[in-house]
Design a protein around this motif. Sequence first.
Motif, PDB file in Angstrom:
ATOM      1  N   SER A  34       0.831  -1.217   0.000  1.00  0.00           N
ATOM      2  CA  SER A  34       0.000   0.000   0.000  1.00  0.00           C
ATOM      3  C   SER A  34       0.858   1.257   0.000  1.00  0.00           C
ATOM      4  CB  SER A  34      -0.929   0.009   1.212  1.00  0.00           C
ATOM      5  OG  SER A  34      -1.815  -1.080   1.140  1.00  0.00           O
ATOM      6  N   THR A  35       1.971   1.217   0.703  1.00  0.00           N
ATOM      7  CA  THR A  35       2.897   2.351   0.704  1.00  0.00           C
ATOM      8  C   THR A  35       3.459   2.581  -0.692  1.00  0.00           C
ATOM      9  OG1 THR A  35       3.484   1.913   2.994  1.00  0.00           O
ATOM     10  CG2 THR A  35       5.011   3.273   1.738  1.00  0.00           C
ATOM     11  N   GLU A  36       3.795   1.505  -1.377  1.00  0.00           N
ATOM     12  CA  GLU A  36       4.299   1.613  -2.749  1.00  0.00           C
ATOM     13  C   GLU A  36       3.228   2.150  -3.696  1.00  0.00           C
ATOM     14  OE1 GLU A  36       7.643   0.708  -3.958  1.00  0.00           O
ATOM     15  OE2 GLU A  36       7.753   1.209  -1.833  1.00  0.00           O
ATOM     16  N   VAL A  37       1.995   1.743  -3.488  1.00  0.00           N
ATOM     17  CA  VAL A  37       0.879   2.234  -4.316  1.00  0.00           C
ATOM     18  C   VAL A  37       0.688   3.729  -4.090  1.00  0.00           C
ATOM     19  CG1 VAL A  37      -1.623   2.103  -4.669  1.00  0.00           C
ATOM     20  CG2 VAL A  37      -0.286  -0.005  -4.451  1.00  0.00           C
ATOM     21  N   ARG A  38       0.701   4.158  -2.840  1.00  0.00           N
ATOM     22  CA  ARG A  38       0.537   5.584  -2.540  1.00  0.00           C
ATOM     23  C   ARG A  38       1.662   6.423  -3.138  1.00  0.00           C
ATOM     24  NH1 ARG A  38       0.196   5.637   3.475  1.00  0.00           N
ATOM     25  NH2 ARG A  38       0.262   3.419   3.239  1.00  0.00           N
ATOM     26  N   ALA A  39       2.863   5.851  -3.204  1.00  0.00           N
ATOM     27  CA  ALA A  39       4.003   6.568  -3.792  1.00  0.00           C
ATOM     28  C   ALA A  39       3.983   6.487  -5.317  1.00  0.00           C
ATOM     29  CB  ALA A  39       5.299   6.003  -3.247  1.00  0.00           C
ATOM     30  N   ARG A  40       2.975   5.822  -5.868  1.00  0.00           N
ATOM     31  CA  ARG A  40       2.786   5.653  -7.318  1.00  0.00           C
ATOM     32  C   ARG A  40       3.920   4.876  -7.988  1.00  0.00           C
ATOM     33  NH1 ARG A  40      -1.335   9.428  -9.336  1.00  0.00           N
ATOM     34  NH2 ARG A  40      -2.069  10.562  -7.529  1.00  0.00           N
ATOM     35  N   ARG A  41       4.513   3.949  -7.222  1.00  0.00           N
ATOM     36  CA  ARG A  41       5.543   3.087  -7.803  1.00  0.00           C
ATOM     37  C   ARG A  41       4.958   1.779  -8.343  1.00  0.00           C
ATOM     38  NH1 ARG A  41       8.862   5.653  -3.665  1.00  0.00           N
ATOM     39  NH2 ARG A  41       8.131   4.220  -2.057  1.00  0.00           N
ATOM     40  N   ARG A  42       3.708   1.508  -7.999  1.00  0.00           N
ATOM     41  CA  ARG A  42       3.008   0.329  -8.527  1.00  0.00           C
ATOM     42  C   ARG A  42       1.503   0.517  -8.410  1.00  0.00           C
ATOM     43  NH1 ARG A  42       4.433  -4.689  -4.590  1.00  0.00           N
ATOM     44  NH2 ARG A  42       6.447  -4.548  -5.558  1.00  0.00           N
ATOM     45  N   ARG A  43       0.774  -0.309  -9.194  1.00  0.00           N
ATOM     46  CA  ARG A  43      -0.692  -0.313  -9.119  1.00  0.00           C
ATOM     47  C   ARG A  43      -1.114  -1.276  -8.018  1.00  0.00           C
ATOM     48  NH1 ARG A  43      -2.460  -2.619 -14.267  1.00  0.00           N
ATOM     49  NH2 ARG A  43      -0.460  -3.623 -14.102  1.00  0.00           N
ATOM     50  N   PHE A  44      -2.286  -1.016  -7.435  1.00  0.00           N
ATOM     51  CA  PHE A  44      -2.712  -1.888  -6.340  1.00  0.00           C
ATOM     52  C   PHE A  44      -2.962  -3.311  -6.829  1.00  0.00           C
ATOM     53  CE2 PHE A  44      -5.485  -3.851  -3.257  1.00  0.00           C
ATOM     54  CZ  PHE A  44      -4.799  -3.572  -2.079  1.00  0.00           C
ATOM     55  N   PHE A  45      -3.732  -3.465  -7.897  1.00  0.00           N
ATOM     56  CA  PHE A  45      -4.039  -4.794  -8.415  1.00  0.00           C
ATOM     57  C   PHE A  45      -3.152  -5.129  -9.605  1.00  0.00           C
ATOM     58  CE2 PHE A  45      -8.098  -3.851  -6.250  1.00  0.00           C
ATOM     59  CZ  PHE A  45      -8.092  -4.926  -5.376  1.00  0.00           C
ATOM     60  N   GLY A  46      -1.875  -4.968  -9.453  1.00  0.00           N
ATOM     61  CA  GLY A  46      -0.932  -5.297 -10.515  1.00  0.00           C
ATOM     62  C   GLY A  46      -0.301  -6.664 -10.298  1.00  0.00           C
ATOM     63  N   ARG A  47       0.549  -7.047 -11.238  1.00  0.00           N
ATOM     64  CA  ARG A  47       1.271  -8.316 -11.137  1.00  0.00           C
ATOM     65  C   ARG A  47       2.115  -8.410  -9.876  1.00  0.00           C
ATOM     66  NH1 ARG A  47       4.373  -8.472 -16.533  1.00  0.00           N
ATOM     67  NH2 ARG A  47       2.711  -7.263 -17.412  1.00  0.00           N
ATOM     68  N   GLU A  48       2.615  -7.249  -9.451  1.00  0.00           N
ATOM     69  CA  GLU A  48       3.502  -7.217  -8.294  1.00  0.00           C
ATOM     70  C   GLU A  48       2.850  -7.776  -7.041  1.00  0.00           C
ATOM     71  OE1 GLU A  48       2.575  -4.445  -9.956  1.00  0.00           O
ATOM     72  OE2 GLU A  48       4.338  -3.817 -11.068  1.00  0.00           O
ATOM     73  N   LEU A  49       1.536  -7.608  -6.952  1.00  0.00           N
ATOM     74  CA  LEU A  49       0.808  -8.085  -5.780  1.00  0.00           C
ATOM     75  C   LEU A  49       0.933  -9.602  -5.628  1.00  0.00           C
ATOM     76  CD1 LEU A  49      -0.966  -7.229  -3.417  1.00  0.00           C
ATOM     77  CD2 LEU A  49      -2.947  -7.436  -4.902  1.00  0.00           C
ATOM     78  N   LEU A  50       0.991 -10.323  -6.734  1.00  0.00           N
ATOM     79  CA  LEU A  50       1.150 -11.782  -6.670  1.00  0.00           C
ATOM     80  C   LEU A  50       2.496 -12.193  -6.085  1.00  0.00           C
ATOM     81  CD1 LEU A  50      -0.372 -12.873 -10.092  1.00  0.00           C
ATOM     82  CD2 LEU A  50      -1.372 -13.152  -7.823  1.00  0.00           C
ATOM     83  N   TRP A  51       3.526 -11.383  -6.331  1.00  0.00           N
ATOM     84  CA  TRP A  51       4.867 -11.703  -5.820  1.00  0.00           C
ATOM     85  C   TRP A  51       4.968 -11.479  -4.322  1.00  0.00           C
ATOM     86  CZ3 TRP A  51       7.676 -14.737  -8.492  1.00  0.00           C
ATOM     87  CH2 TRP A  51       7.603 -14.713  -9.881  1.00  0.00           C
ATOM     88  N   GLU A  52       4.016 -10.785  -3.745  1.00  0.00           N
ATOM     89  CA  GLU A  52       4.054 -10.545  -2.306  1.00  0.00           C
ATOM     90  C   GLU A  52       3.702 -11.796  -1.506  1.00  0.00           C
ATOM     91  OE1 GLU A  52       5.427  -7.937  -1.139  1.00  0.00           O
ATOM     92  OE2 GLU A  52       5.483  -6.889  -3.050  1.00  0.00           O
ATOM     93  N   LEU A  53       2.960 -12.733  -2.097  1.00  0.00           N
ATOM     94  CA  LEU A  53       2.564 -13.949  -1.380  1.00  0.00           C
ATOM     95  C   LEU A  53       3.767 -14.802  -0.970  1.00  0.00           C
ATOM     96  CD1 LEU A  53       0.246 -15.581  -0.238  1.00  0.00           C
ATOM     97  CD2 LEU A  53       0.029 -16.700  -2.455  1.00  0.00           C
ATOM     98  N   PRO A  54       4.680 -15.151  -1.885  1.00  0.00           N
ATOM     99  CA  PRO A  54       5.832 -15.947  -1.438  1.00  0.00           C
ATOM    100  C   PRO A  54       6.729 -15.190  -0.454  1.00  0.00           C
ATOM    101  CG  PRO A  54       5.930 -15.584  -3.823  1.00  0.00           C
ATOM    102  CD  PRO A  54       4.654 -14.986  -3.329  1.00  0.00           C
ATOM    103  N   VAL A  55       6.814 -13.867  -0.615  1.00  0.00           N
ATOM    104  CA  VAL A  55       7.607 -13.081   0.330  1.00  0.00           C
ATOM    105  C   VAL A  55       6.963 -13.152   1.715  1.00  0.00           C
ATOM    106  CG1 VAL A  55       8.419 -10.763   0.925  1.00  0.00           C
ATOM    107  CG2 VAL A  55       8.524 -11.540  -1.439  1.00  0.00           C
ATOM    108  N   ALA A  56       5.645 -13.024   1.781  1.00  0.00           N
ATOM    109  CA  ALA A  56       4.934 -13.092   3.057  1.00  0.00           C
ATOM    110  C   ALA A  56       5.130 -14.447   3.722  1.00  0.00           C
ATOM    111  CB  ALA A  56       3.446 -12.811   2.854  1.00  0.00           C
TER     112      ALA A  56
END
Length: 106
Positions: A34-56
């Motif tokens: 969400s911090t990255e989305v607010r800084a406009r470095r990524r979209r909320f529902f973008g591909r990047e969100l899927l990569w957060e699952l293995p990191v979590a």
Amino acid sequence: MSETRGLVEVIDALWGGAITTLAAALAGRLMWHSTEVRARRRRFFGRELLWELPVAIGMAIIGEAVAAYFGLSRTVTTGVIASLSYLGPRGAEALLRQIFAKDKEG
């Protein structure tokens, strides 16, 4: 006499430790995302969100190990997991570098 319980204890009682751990890890990564989305470095529902699952999941495993090593309570363990998940691998590495640099100085 009733015992007052916090959110972590209630989730633990209802769904168990594994769900609590995963929820904390996902919350930590979602806060960072969400911090990255607010800084406009990524979209909320973008591909990047899927990569957060293995990191979590990875940070949850690391957080459980750290908490077990220090003998922390379940509530504190959940906080450690959420914090480490928010930091992610790079943030945790930076934190460890600072801790070890201070140990070398003193």
